[in-house]
Design an enzyme around this catalytic site. Structure first.
Site, PDB file in Angstrom:
ATOM      1  N   ASP A 111      -7.054   4.251  -4.807  1.00 47.16           N
ATOM      2  CA  ASP A 111      -7.733   3.818  -3.626  1.00 47.16           C
ATOM      3  C   ASP A 111      -8.422   5.219  -2.696  1.00 47.16           C
ATOM      4  O   ASP A 111      -8.978   6.034  -3.370  1.00 47.16           O
ATOM      5  CB  ASP A 111      -6.450   3.630  -2.285  1.00 47.16           C
ATOM      6  CG  ASP A 111      -7.559   3.320  -1.147  1.00 47.16           C
ATOM      7  OD1 ASP A 111      -7.721   2.146  -1.071  1.00 47.16           O
ATOM      8  OD2 ASP A 111      -7.261   3.695   0.145  1.00 47.16           O
ATOM      9  N   LYS A 152       1.177  -1.050   0.053  1.00 43.75           N
ATOM     10  CA  LYS A 152      -0.097   0.050   0.038  1.00 43.75           C
ATOM     11  C   LYS A 152       0.822   1.283   0.102  1.00 43.75           C
ATOM     12  O   LYS A 152       1.957   0.976   0.516  1.00 43.75           O
ATOM     13  CB  LYS A 152      -1.121   0.103   1.130  1.00 43.75           C
ATOM     14  CG  LYS A 152      -2.353   0.786   1.247  1.00 43.75           C
ATOM     15  CD  LYS A 152      -3.522  -0.077   0.651  1.00 43.75           C
ATOM     16  CE  LYS A 152      -3.949   0.857  -0.041  1.00 43.75           C
ATOM     17  NZ  LYS A 152      -5.296  -0.082   0.142  1.00 43.75           N
TER      18      LYS A 152
HETATM   19  P1  NDP Z   1     -12.857   7.312  -3.384  1.00 43.47           P
HETATM   20  O1  NDP Z   1     -12.010   8.345  -2.865  1.00 43.47           O
HETATM   21  O2  NDP Z   1     -14.011   7.040  -4.692  1.00 43.47           O
HETATM   22  O3  NDP Z   1     -13.721   7.874  -1.918  1.00 43.47           O
HETATM   23  C1  NDP Z   1     -14.193   8.055  -0.661  1.00 43.47           C
HETATM   24  C2  NDP Z   1     -15.242   7.922   0.064  1.00 43.47           C
HETATM   25  O4  NDP Z   1     -15.487   7.703   1.460  1.00 43.47           O
HETATM   26  C3  NDP Z   1     -16.210   9.251  -0.315  1.00 43.47           C
HETATM   27  O5  NDP Z   1     -17.487   9.182  -0.049  1.00 43.47           O
HETATM   28  C4  NDP Z   1     -15.032  10.294   0.502  1.00 43.47           C
HETATM   29  O6  NDP Z   1     -15.956  11.501   1.333  1.00 43.47           O
HETATM   30  C5  NDP Z   1     -15.532   9.168   1.919  1.00 43.47           C
HETATM   31  N1  NDP Z   1     -14.255   9.153   3.100  1.00 43.47           N
HETATM   32  C6  NDP Z   1     -12.991   9.162   2.685  1.00 43.47           C
HETATM   33  N2  NDP Z   1     -12.779   9.385   3.970  1.00 43.47           N
HETATM   34  C7  NDP Z   1     -13.165   9.372   5.009  1.00 43.47           C
HETATM   35  C8  NDP Z   1     -13.581   9.639   6.376  1.00 43.47           C
HETATM   36  N3  NDP Z   1     -12.120   9.865   6.721  1.00 43.47           N
HETATM   37  N4  NDP Z   1     -14.431   9.996   6.775  1.00 43.47           N
HETATM   38  C9  NDP Z   1     -15.752   9.928   6.288  1.00 43.47           C
HETATM   39  N5  NDP Z   1     -15.889   9.527   5.085  1.00 43.47           N
HETATM   40  C10 NDP Z   1     -14.672   9.489   4.243  1.00 43.47           C
HETATM   41  O7  NDP Z   1     -12.204   6.318  -2.716  1.00 43.47           O
HETATM   42  P2  NDP Z   1     -12.650   4.792  -2.064  1.00 43.47           P
HETATM   43  O8  NDP Z   1     -14.367   4.718  -3.696  1.00 43.47           O
HETATM   44  O9  NDP Z   1     -12.106   4.597  -3.555  1.00 43.47           O
HETATM   45  O10 NDP Z   1     -12.504   3.851  -1.164  1.00 43.47           O
HETATM   46  C11 NDP Z   1     -13.526   4.025  -0.562  1.00 43.47           C
HETATM   47  C12 NDP Z   1     -13.274   2.870   0.303  1.00 43.47           C
HETATM   48  O11 NDP Z   1     -12.893   0.952   0.100  1.00 43.47           O
HETATM   49  C13 NDP Z   1     -11.704   2.846   1.344  1.00 43.47           C
HETATM   50  O12 NDP Z   1     -11.715   2.241   3.050  1.00 43.47           O
HETATM   51  C14 NDP Z   1     -10.962   1.767   0.086  1.00 43.47           C
HETATM   52  O13 NDP Z   1      -9.804   1.985   0.891  1.00 43.47           O
HETATM   53  C15 NDP Z   1     -11.851   0.457  -0.499  1.00 43.47           C
HETATM   54  N6  NDP Z   1     -11.317   0.301  -1.382  1.00 43.47           N
HETATM   55  C16 NDP Z   1     -11.237   0.399  -2.613  1.00 43.47           C
HETATM   56  C17 NDP Z   1     -11.096  -0.003  -3.719  1.00 43.47           C
HETATM   57  C18 NDP Z   1     -10.851   0.648  -4.929  1.00 43.47           C
HETATM   58  O14 NDP Z   1     -10.393  -0.089  -5.376  1.00 43.47           O
HETATM   59  N7  NDP Z   1     -10.693   1.567  -5.479  1.00 43.47           N
HETATM   60  C19 NDP Z   1     -10.575  -1.178  -3.207  1.00 43.47           C
HETATM   61  C20 NDP Z   1     -10.803  -1.924  -2.697  1.00 43.47           C
HETATM   62  C21 NDP Z   1     -11.024  -1.188  -1.077  1.00 43.47           C
HETATM   63  P3  NDP Z   1     -15.228  12.391   0.715  1.00 43.47           P
HETATM   64  O15 NDP Z   1     -15.406  13.341  -0.393  1.00 43.47           O
HETATM   65  O16 NDP Z   1     -16.184  13.820   1.727  1.00 43.47           O
HETATM   66  O17 NDP Z   1     -13.778  12.417   1.430  1.00 43.47           O
HETATM   67  O1  2IT Z   2      -8.087  -2.126  -0.987  1.00 38.58           O
HETATM   68  C1  2IT Z   2      -7.643  -2.155  -2.107  1.00 38.58           C
HETATM   69  O2  2IT Z   2      -7.746  -3.587  -2.750  1.00 38.58           O
HETATM   70  C2  2IT Z   2      -7.763  -1.473  -3.531  1.00 38.58           C
HETATM   71  N1  2IT Z   2      -7.552  -0.314  -3.221  1.00 38.58           N
HETATM   72  C3  2IT Z   2      -6.958  -1.709  -4.967  1.00 38.58           C
HETATM   73  C4  2IT Z   2      -5.659  -2.439  -4.912  1.00 38.58           C
HETATM   74  C5  2IT Z   2      -5.485  -2.795  -6.726  1.00 38.58           C
HETATM   75  O3  2IT Z   2      -4.182  -2.715  -6.167  1.00 38.58           O
HETATM   76  O4  2IT Z   2      -6.283  -2.683  -7.109  1.00 38.58           O
END
Ligand code: NDP
Ligand code: 2IT
Length: 449
Positions: free
Chosen positions: A169, A129
């Site tokens: 992420d 990460k």
């Molecule tokens: P984005 O940046 O696209 O979206 C994040 C969302 O979560 C936004 O709505 C944001 O609100 C909210 N958020 C972020 N930080 C906080 C916080 N501290 N408190 C409250 N709300 C918060 O990220 P992703 O959708 O990619 O990621 C969301 C989650 O999924 C994370 O935990 C990430 O690690 C996990 N994840 C992502 C993957 C991927 O492929 N992208 C894969 C697997 C897991 P705001 O805009 O107001 O900050």
């Molecule tokens: O938390 C996760 O699994 C991710 N943010 C995606 C990682 C990736 O390499 O696609």
């Protein structure tokens, strides 16, 4: 942390001593060590080879300064990090997070969980990460670009298509991956797929954008199937409104659910009629706006400030897709009291240990993050495969593989839990199944590693 096995509690104490103040990392390690108790009791070879002692220590951790110039001409400095946690199964693989809260504890917890998640996908991927405390919010496109370019000048020295393959992420989506990849290409003259989540025109995979959210729903479907239920006509809460949340909502709706609430860090909207995803995507993906805007445009929707309140809305299924520890014990009890039957985690570690305990004790279906959200990285693995063979698969082809992978993760987690005496506990099952594959590889390699 209550660890009855003295070998495991010793390792936990060492992790705490060696990583002072890293509370999220301690939390993630504590959960896994607890789950591994029945494995340790059966597998003296794993104990003797010090596999658990080794897996909790990153193989390599790179920290660097990222200087860039903002639109007013001022020099700004952020911190960049890559935690290359474990490469037993393949190249280091895992996302980059850009958020002001990013610190070593958060990146270590994410990197550590990524080892087991990537193992569960069945693909040859190690765990990593990275990220920065850079806050993309309120920055111009030019500022984000210059930051990404500066970040990549240093990161490029440590990554490669067969050594370490970053992705997105929180705060890192298609736009940032484009800037990062463009800079890597310029610095190295390489067009290998060194990042995943790329645009489809330059080596990205169809379905990668949708993959985490879709995969989460495919996994949830398997959980529901085990009690003879499905998504049809279920009331669903989705926290967050970023990449994972938007496509979890889309798939849940396609499967017949009514998604009534979403959130961002400012608050949540409740729309009894069901979220209008076109409007939500316009606000979030195109305008990069705040969620209150949805309530301004949709008369049936109500905005409430503060994110925690979303869990007080009655629902059948809760899909936390925002961030770590967003569901505490109090919120877990609200969900249980209101009749929720299933919680599946799109975000990484969104439930506190107390919340998880409450779900399991009260007989809810609980889908832990490293299993339920593995569809994103799995599809990244499929993107790497397509880059290697210099070909692109159709949407249907990738989606079909994603569905198969999610079903397998469910099956393997379920069976591992059953085999070790915890039938139905997917948290223990996912931790054991993910761990064992990495452990077998590390045993084979010997101890200098
Ligand atoms: P984005 O940046 O696209 O979206 C994040 C969302 O979560 C936004 O709505 C944001 O609100 C909210 N958020 C972020 N930080 C906080 C916080 N501290 N408190 C409250 N709300 C918060 O990220 P992703 O959708 O990619 O990621 C969301 C989650 O999924 C994370 O935990 C990430 O690690 C996990 N994840 C992502 C993957 C991927 O492929 N992208 C894969 C697997 C897991 P705001 O805009 O107001 O900050
Ligand atoms: O938390 C996760 O699994 C991710 N943010 C995606 C990682 C990736 O390499 O696609």
């Amino acid at each position: 942390m209550d660890l009855s096995n003295s070998y495991l509690s010793g390792i936990y104490a060492d992790v705490c001593r060696r990583n002072p103040g890293a509370v999220e990392f301690h939390q993630a390690v504590g959960e896994v060590l607890q789950s591994l108790t029945p494995v340790i009791e059966r597998r003296q070879d794993i104990v003797e080879a010090g596999i658990v002692d080794r897996i909790v220590e990153p193989e390599r951790l790179i920290q660097f300064r990222v200087s860039w110039v903002d639109d007013s001409g001022r020099v700004r400095v952020n911190r960049g990090v890559r935690v290359q946690f474990n490469s037993a199964l393949g190249p280091y693989k895992g996302g980059l997070r850009f958020h002001p809260s990013v610190n070593l504890s958060i990146l270590k917890f994410l990197g550590f969980e990524q080892i087991l998640k990537n193992s569960l996908t069945g693909l040859p991927l190690g765990g990593a990460k990275g990220g920065s405390d850079f806050d993309p919010k309120g920055k111009s496109e030019g500022e984000v670009m210059r930051f990404c370019q500066s970040f990549m000048i240093e990161l490029s020295k440590h990554i490669g298509a067969d050594t370490d393959v970053p992705a997105g992420d929180i705060g890192v989506g298609g736009r940032e991956i484009g800037f990062l990849y463009g800079q890597y290409k310029r610095l190295t003259d390489q067009t290998t797929g060194v990042l995943t989540g790329k645009g489809v025109s330059f080596g990205g995979s169809l379905v990668r954008r949708e993959a985490t959210g879709y995969g989460l729903c495919y996994f949830t479907e398997e959980m529901l199937k085990s009690i003879g239920k499905d998504f049809k006509d279920k009331t669903v809460l989705v926290s967050g409104s970023g990449n994972v949340a938007l496509y979890a909502t889309q798939k849940a709706q396609q499967l017949g659910a009514n998604v009534v609430a979403m959130s961002d860090s400012s608050g949540y909207i409740y729309d009894k009629k069901g979220i209008n995803l076109d409007i939500m995507r316009q606000i979030k993906e195109v305008e990069r706006g705040r969620i209150v805007e949805y309530a301004r445009r949709v008369p049936s929707a109500v905005f409430t400030p503060g994110c925690k309140g979303i869990w007080t809305i009655p629902c059948d299924i809760a899909l936390p897709c925002a961030t770590q520890n967003e569901i505490d014990e109090e919120s877990a009890f609200e969900l249980i009291k209101n009749g929720c039957i299933c919680v599946a985690e799109g975000a990484n570690m969104p439930s506190t240990p107390e919340a998880i305990n409450a779900f399991i004790k009260n007989g809810l279906l609980y889908g832990p993050a490293k299993a339920a959200n593995a569809g994103g990285v799995a599809t990244s693995g499929l993107e790497m495969s397509q880059n290697s063979i210099r070909m692109g698969w159709t949407f249907e082809e990738v989606d079909k593989r994603l569905q198969e992978i999610m079903r397998n993760i469910y099956k393997n987690s379920y069976h591992a839990a059953e085999e070790y005496g915890y039938e139905g506990n997917l948290m223990i099952g996912a931790n054991i199944a993910g761990f064992l594959k990495v452990a077998e590889a590390m045993l084979a390699y010997g101890i200098t590693y």
